[in-house]
Scaffold this motif. Structure first.
Motif, PDB file in Angstrom:
ATOM      1  N   TYR A 166       0.817  -1.207   0.000  1.00  0.00           N
ATOM      2  CA  TYR A 166       0.000   0.000   0.000  1.00  0.00           C
ATOM      3  C   TYR A 166       0.860   1.271   0.000  1.00  0.00           C
ATOM      4  CZ  TYR A 166      -4.318  -2.606   0.818  1.00  0.00           C
ATOM      5  OH  TYR A 166      -5.406  -3.420   0.695  1.00  0.00           O
ATOM      6  N   ILE A 167       1.933   1.249   0.786  1.00  0.00           N
ATOM      7  CA  ILE A 167       2.817   2.419   0.844  1.00  0.00           C
ATOM      8  C   ILE A 167       3.436   2.687  -0.521  1.00  0.00           C
ATOM      9  CG2 ILE A 167       4.980   3.292   1.807  1.00  0.00           C
ATOM     10  CD1 ILE A 167       4.272   1.791   4.379  1.00  0.00           C
ATOM     11  N   VAL A 168       3.953   1.623  -1.149  1.00  0.00           N
ATOM     12  CA  VAL A 168       4.572   1.788  -2.469  1.00  0.00           C
ATOM     13  C   VAL A 168       3.523   2.233  -3.488  1.00  0.00           C
ATOM     14  CG1 VAL A 168       5.813   0.618  -4.322  1.00  0.00           C
ATOM     15  CG2 VAL A 168       6.343   0.082  -1.943  1.00  0.00           C
ATOM     16  N   PHE A 169       2.309   1.690  -3.387  1.00  0.00           N
ATOM     17  CA  PHE A 169       1.238   2.072  -4.308  1.00  0.00           C
ATOM     18  C   PHE A 169       0.949   3.567  -4.205  1.00  0.00           C
ATOM     19  CE2 PHE A 169      -3.183   2.961  -5.266  1.00  0.00           C
ATOM     20  CZ  PHE A 169      -3.386   2.295  -6.474  1.00  0.00           C
ATOM     21  N   ILE A 170       0.798   4.063  -2.996  1.00  0.00           N
ATOM     22  CA  ILE A 170       0.505   5.485  -2.812  1.00  0.00           C
ATOM     23  C   ILE A 170       1.641   6.348  -3.359  1.00  0.00           C
ATOM     24  CG2 ILE A 170       0.081   7.307  -1.116  1.00  0.00           C
ATOM     25  CD1 ILE A 170      -1.139   5.132   0.704  1.00  0.00           C
ATOM     26  N   ALA A 171       2.880   5.982  -3.025  1.00  0.00           N
ATOM     27  CA  ALA A 171       4.037   6.765  -3.463  1.00  0.00           C
ATOM     28  C   ALA A 171       4.170   6.762  -4.982  1.00  0.00           C
ATOM     29  CB  ALA A 171       5.309   6.225  -2.810  1.00  0.00           C
ATOM     30  N   ARG A 172       3.994   5.585  -5.614  1.00  0.00           N
ATOM     31  CA  ARG A 172       4.133   5.496  -7.065  1.00  0.00           C
ATOM     32  C   ARG A 172       3.059   6.310  -7.776  1.00  0.00           C
ATOM     33  NH1 ARG A 172       6.521   1.165  -9.530  1.00  0.00           N
ATOM     34  NH2 ARG A 172       5.920   2.292 -11.429  1.00  0.00           N
ATOM     35  N   ASN A 173       1.832   6.278  -7.258  1.00  0.00           N
ATOM     36  CA  ASN A 173       0.759   7.048  -7.894  1.00  0.00           C
ATOM     37  C   ASN A 173       0.916   8.540  -7.648  1.00  0.00           C
ATOM     38  OD1 ASN A 173      -1.660   5.246  -9.112  1.00  0.00           O
ATOM     39  ND2 ASN A 173      -0.643   4.132  -7.478  1.00  0.00           N
ATOM     40  N   MET A 174       1.434   8.937  -6.487  1.00  0.00           N
ATOM     41  CA  MET A 174       1.738  10.351  -6.252  1.00  0.00           C
ATOM     42  C   MET A 174       2.800  10.830  -7.235  1.00  0.00           C
ATOM     43  SD  MET A 174       1.746  10.797  -2.081  1.00  0.00           S
ATOM     44  CE  MET A 174       2.186  12.525  -2.212  1.00  0.00           C
ATOM     45  N   LYS A 175       3.803  10.006  -7.444  1.00  0.00           N
ATOM     46  CA  LYS A 175       4.864  10.358  -8.397  1.00  0.00           C
ATOM     47  C   LYS A 175       4.289  10.525  -9.804  1.00  0.00           C
ATOM     48  CE  LYS A 175       9.220   8.525 -10.276  1.00  0.00           C
ATOM     49  NZ  LYS A 175       9.901   9.832 -10.306  1.00  0.00           N
ATOM     50  N   GLN A 176       3.342   9.642 -10.171  1.00  0.00           N
ATOM     51  CA  GLN A 176       2.708   9.726 -11.487  1.00  0.00           C
ATOM     52  C   GLN A 176       1.994  11.065 -11.672  1.00  0.00           C
ATOM     53  OE1 GLN A 176       2.881   7.527 -13.865  1.00  0.00           O
ATOM     54  NE2 GLN A 176       1.065   7.622 -15.166  1.00  0.00           N
ATOM     55  N   LEU A 177       1.383  11.574 -10.598  1.00  0.00           N
ATOM     56  CA  LEU A 177       0.671  12.846 -10.668  1.00  0.00           C
ATOM     57  C   LEU A 177       1.619  14.046 -10.732  1.00  0.00           C
ATOM     58  CD1 LEU A 177      -2.216  12.291  -8.074  1.00  0.00           C
ATOM     59  CD2 LEU A 177      -2.398  12.317 -10.565  1.00  0.00           C
ATOM     60  N   VAL A 178       2.726  13.969 -10.008  1.00  0.00           N
ATOM     61  CA  VAL A 178       3.626  15.116  -9.864  1.00  0.00           C
ATOM     62  C   VAL A 178       4.664  15.201 -10.975  1.00  0.00           C
ATOM     63  CG1 VAL A 178       5.354  16.180  -8.336  1.00  0.00           C
ATOM     64  CG2 VAL A 178       3.286  15.168  -7.368  1.00  0.00           C
ATOM     65  N   ASP A 179       5.030  14.063 -11.563  1.00  0.00           N
ATOM     66  CA  ASP A 179       6.110  14.021 -12.552  1.00  0.00           C
ATOM     67  C   ASP A 179       5.978  15.017 -13.704  1.00  0.00           C
ATOM     68  OD1 ASP A 179       7.841  12.323 -11.366  1.00  0.00           O
ATOM     69  OD2 ASP A 179       7.379  10.563 -12.590  1.00  0.00           O
ATOM     70  N   PRO A 180       4.754  15.277 -14.241  1.00  0.00           N
ATOM     71  CA  PRO A 180       4.658  16.267 -15.332  1.00  0.00           C
ATOM     72  C   PRO A 180       5.105  17.663 -14.914  1.00  0.00           C
ATOM     73  CG  PRO A 180       2.690  14.897 -15.256  1.00  0.00           C
ATOM     74  CD  PRO A 180       3.482  14.586 -14.021  1.00  0.00           C
ATOM     75  N   TYR A 181       5.114  17.940 -13.629  1.00  0.00           N
ATOM     76  CA  TYR A 181       5.487  19.273 -13.147  1.00  0.00           C
ATOM     77  C   TYR A 181       6.873  19.301 -12.499  1.00  0.00           C
ATOM     78  CZ  TYR A 181       0.419  19.292 -13.561  1.00  0.00           C
ATOM     79  OH  TYR A 181      -0.859  19.148 -14.035  1.00  0.00           O
ATOM     80  N   GLN A 182       7.217  18.241 -11.781  1.00  0.00           N
ATOM     81  CA  GLN A 182       8.513  18.173 -11.106  1.00  0.00           C
ATOM     82  C   GLN A 182       8.870  16.711 -10.850  1.00  0.00           C
ATOM     83  OE1 GLN A 182      10.700  20.786 -10.026  1.00  0.00           O
ATOM     84  NE2 GLN A 182      12.018  19.000  -9.771  1.00  0.00           N
ATOM     85  N   GLU A 183       9.926  16.241 -11.481  1.00  0.00           N
ATOM     86  CA  GLU A 183      10.333  14.846 -11.303  1.00  0.00           C
ATOM     87  C   GLU A 183      11.104  14.674 -10.006  1.00  0.00           C
ATOM     88  OE1 GLU A 183      12.142  12.739 -14.421  1.00  0.00           O
ATOM     89  OE2 GLU A 183      10.760  13.459 -15.977  1.00  0.00           O
ATOM     90  N   LEU A 184      10.610  13.797  -9.164  1.00  0.00           N
ATOM     91  CA  LEU A 184      11.249  13.492  -7.884  1.00  0.00           C
ATOM     92  C   LEU A 184      11.366  11.981  -7.741  1.00  0.00           C
ATOM     93  CD1 LEU A 184       9.269  15.934  -5.535  1.00  0.00           C
ATOM     94  CD2 LEU A 184      11.599  16.254  -6.369  1.00  0.00           C
ATOM     95  N   ARG A 185      12.316  11.541  -6.933  1.00  0.00           N
ATOM     96  CA  ARG A 185      12.474  10.117  -6.665  1.00  0.00           C
ATOM     97  C   ARG A 185      11.305   9.599  -5.813  1.00  0.00           C
ATOM     98  NH1 ARG A 185      17.475   7.736  -7.027  1.00  0.00           N
ATOM     99  NH2 ARG A 185      17.068   6.536  -5.116  1.00  0.00           N
ATOM    100  N   THR A 186      10.993   8.318  -5.973  1.00  0.00           N
ATOM    101  CA  THR A 186       9.893   7.712  -5.226  1.00  0.00           C
ATOM    102  C   THR A 186      10.094   7.849  -3.721  1.00  0.00           C
ATOM    103  OG1 THR A 186       9.593   6.091  -7.002  1.00  0.00           O
ATOM    104  CG2 THR A 186       8.584   5.575  -4.878  1.00  0.00           C
ATOM    105  N   GLU A 187      11.353   7.793  -3.280  1.00  0.00           N
ATOM    106  CA  GLU A 187      11.648   7.881  -1.850  1.00  0.00           C
ATOM    107  C   GLU A 187      11.144   9.177  -1.227  1.00  0.00           C
ATOM    108  OE1 GLU A 187      14.156   4.818  -3.593  1.00  0.00           O
ATOM    109  OE2 GLU A 187      13.692   6.893  -4.144  1.00  0.00           O
ATOM    110  N   TRP A 188      11.118  10.274  -2.001  1.00  0.00           N
ATOM    111  CA  TRP A 188      10.615  11.540  -1.460  1.00  0.00           C
ATOM    112  C   TRP A 188       9.125  11.436  -1.134  1.00  0.00           C
ATOM    113  CZ3 TRP A 188      13.440  15.094   0.579  1.00  0.00           C
ATOM    114  CH2 TRP A 188      14.744  15.300   0.130  1.00  0.00           C
ATOM    115  N   PHE A 189       8.394  10.756  -1.982  1.00  0.00           N
ATOM    116  CA  PHE A 189       6.952  10.615  -1.746  1.00  0.00           C
ATOM    117  C   PHE A 189       6.689   9.685  -0.561  1.00  0.00           C
ATOM    118  CE2 PHE A 189       7.410  11.775  -6.216  1.00  0.00           C
ATOM    119  CZ  PHE A 189       6.565  12.866  -6.278  1.00  0.00           C
ATOM    120  N   LEU A 190       7.572   8.716  -0.360  1.00  0.00           N
ATOM    121  CA  LEU A 190       7.458   7.884   0.836  1.00  0.00           C
ATOM    122  C   LEU A 190       7.593   8.732   2.091  1.00  0.00           C
ATOM    123  CD1 LEU A 190       9.611   4.789  -0.261  1.00  0.00           C
ATOM    124  CD2 LEU A 190       7.127   4.882  -0.027  1.00  0.00           C
ATOM    125  N   LEU A 191       8.522   9.674   2.069  1.00  0.00           N
ATOM    126  CA  LEU A 191       8.704  10.567   3.225  1.00  0.00           C
ATOM    127  C   LEU A 191       7.496  11.469   3.423  1.00  0.00           C
ATOM    128  CD1 LEU A 191      12.458  11.620   2.877  1.00  0.00           C
ATOM    129  CD2 LEU A 191      11.458  10.139   4.623  1.00  0.00           C
TER     130      LEU A 191
END
Length: 465
Positions: A166-191
């Motif tokens: 679940y944690i990885v799912f949330i982080a990966r989907n957050m990254k999918q939303l944010v990437d068009p505006y600012q690319e960040l590593r998955t670990e940042w979304f985990l934090l």
């Protein structure tokens, strides 16, 4: 919500009526359906001695089984089909569904038989395992006492594994939303989600979580409907479909399908909470009807999702949707639903670790700060899932790993062992056919556990190279 939700706690809730005598442990005929010669009194029916508030009828039980089966597991089915090939995937999903349904059925029957011989209305999964092995062959009886702790261990690892997914799912989907505006590593979304999830996990009562659970169910069903519409009306890849797949990646498929289909906690909880539990395992009862519909939905989503993206399937089909406002809405709905579900699933290992292992020792030591220590346990378990998720942020491989490792044991091996012991030695059927069937199921579970776990671990290592 997923097939593994907060109701799994009922696995560890022994709801005894005063009419049942938990101390009466007499031996009987080892038959799953009825006690027979030499058994305890035939008139004792555990179902009649249960005292369950708000018991559900057959339709409500079926709806609960269906609504609890739509979560991260089903979103990974397209990638599972990519690992197996579309023909192999369809056939294997049906076969695994049949095996899982049968094993869940014999788990429920084993629980009934052990309750009947012990004259108690209800037992937990670990207690059922211990009671069943105590009635089996001599070498099985030696395993009876440690078997309960073994089941507890698998349940804790499994539930924490779900939380990692679940944690990885949330982080990966957050990254999918944010990437068009600012690319960040998955670990940042985990934090980013660590503190909110940790705070949500401190809620001490399932009753307080119930309204959130309802919201999660609605969001999940709506999101799945939109996903099915997209993958059936469009196509991401023009590659030809792989019909048969590869033997090298099939264990990953097996682990994912087990993770998606095997709802041990939900099935036991639903049967325990029914007004007419005898109809649960009937030929056209709640279990067979519900699992048939679930397998059909999983085959449809897996096949359509694989046809949509072919070899380009991501860990979750939500990551393959077109980049528009509708897909963004689906991502947000699933993120909210999974965020809520995290606390429900983490509740289970907290209860097992806290109630059965930590709390008794603190009470024995005379500790006056039990509530504080409970919060400590909740925070520690939450941190463990975050460390694992941060170390291996691979959603699809996590699903395959925990499906193969935990559910091969909990959903196949253990029920087969219980049925064999409950039927030993006089009710194994013509030519001891039941014994050979249970041995075959046990071997299937062991092969799936070893091959699936090994393949997932190798894939995880290779993903970092």
């Amino acid at each position: 919500m997923d097939a593994r939700n907060g109701e799994t706690l009922r696995l560890h809730s022994t709801n005894m009526s005063p009419k049942g005598d938990p101390g009466a442990d007499t031996s009987g005929s080892n038959h799953l359906d009825s006690p027979g010669k030499g058994s305890v009194e035939d008139d004792y029916d555990p179902h009649l001695h249960r005292e369950t508030e708000g018991a559900s009828n057959n339709i409500e039980a079926l709806v609960n089984l269906l609504k609890c089966s739509l979560g991260t597991g089903i979103l990974a089915m397209p990638q599972a089909f990519a690992n197996a090939g579309i023909v192999t995937g369809i056939i294997s999903t049906i076969v695994v569904g049949i095996i899982v349904t049968h094993c869940l059925d014999i788990l429920i029957k084993s629980q009934y038989w052990v309750c009947k011989t012990k004259r108690v209305p209800l037992l937990t999964y670990p207690e059922t395992m211990r009671g069943a092995l105590s009635a089996g062959p001599g070498f099985m009886r030696k395993l009876a006492q440690p078997s309960a702790a073994c089941v507890d261990s698998f349940l804790v690892v499994y539930q924490l594994g779900i939380c990692c997914v679940y944690i990885v799912f949330i982080a990966r989907n957050m990254k999918q939303l944010v990437d068009p505006y600012q690319e960040l590593r998955t670990e940042w979304f985990l934090l980013f989600i660590l503190v909110p999830l940790m705070g949500f996990n401190l809620i001490p009562s399932l009753k307080m979580l119930a309204p959130f659970s309802m919201v999660a169910n609605v969001l999940t069903v709506l999101g799945l409907g939109i996903i099915v519409y997209y993958v059936s009306s469009d196509k991401k890849s023009q590659e030809p479909l792989d019909l048969w797949g590869s033997a090298a990646t099939f264990p990953l498929f097996f682990g994912t399908v087990l993770f998606a289909l095997t709802a041990v906690g939900v099935v036991v909880a639903i049967e325990n909470n029914m007004k007419t539990p005898k109809s649960f395992g009937a030929p056209c009862g709640v279990l067979n009807t519900g699992m048939t519909l679930i397998v059909v939905v999983y085959v449809v989503v897996g096949a359509l999702g694989y046809k949509f993206c072919v070899s380009e399937c991501s860990d979750s089909i939500t990551l393959d949707l077109p980049n528009n406002w509708v897909s963004t809405t689906v991502l947000i709905m699933y993120m909210v639903a999974i965020f809520i579900s995290y606390a429900l699933h983490c509740y289970v290992p907290v209860e097992i670790v806290w109630r059965d292992y930590v709390k008794p020792r603190l009470e024995k030591a005379g500790s006056q700060r039990l509530r504080l220590w409970e919060y400590v346990v909740r925070i520690v378990l939450c941190l463990i899932t975050f460390v694992l998720a941060a170390a291996v942020p691979r959603l699809g491989l996590f699903i395959s790993l925990f499906g193969a490792f935990c559910l091969s044991a909990l959903g196949i091996c253990f029920p087969a062992m219980m049925e064999l012991c409950c039927s030993w030695p006089d009710n194994l059927g013509p030519g001891r056919i039941k014994m050979y069937k249970d041995i075959a199921l046990f071997l299937i579970g062991i092969i799936g556990l070893v091959a699936g776990t090994y393949t997932a671990l190798v894939a995880i290592v290779n993903s970092f190279m």
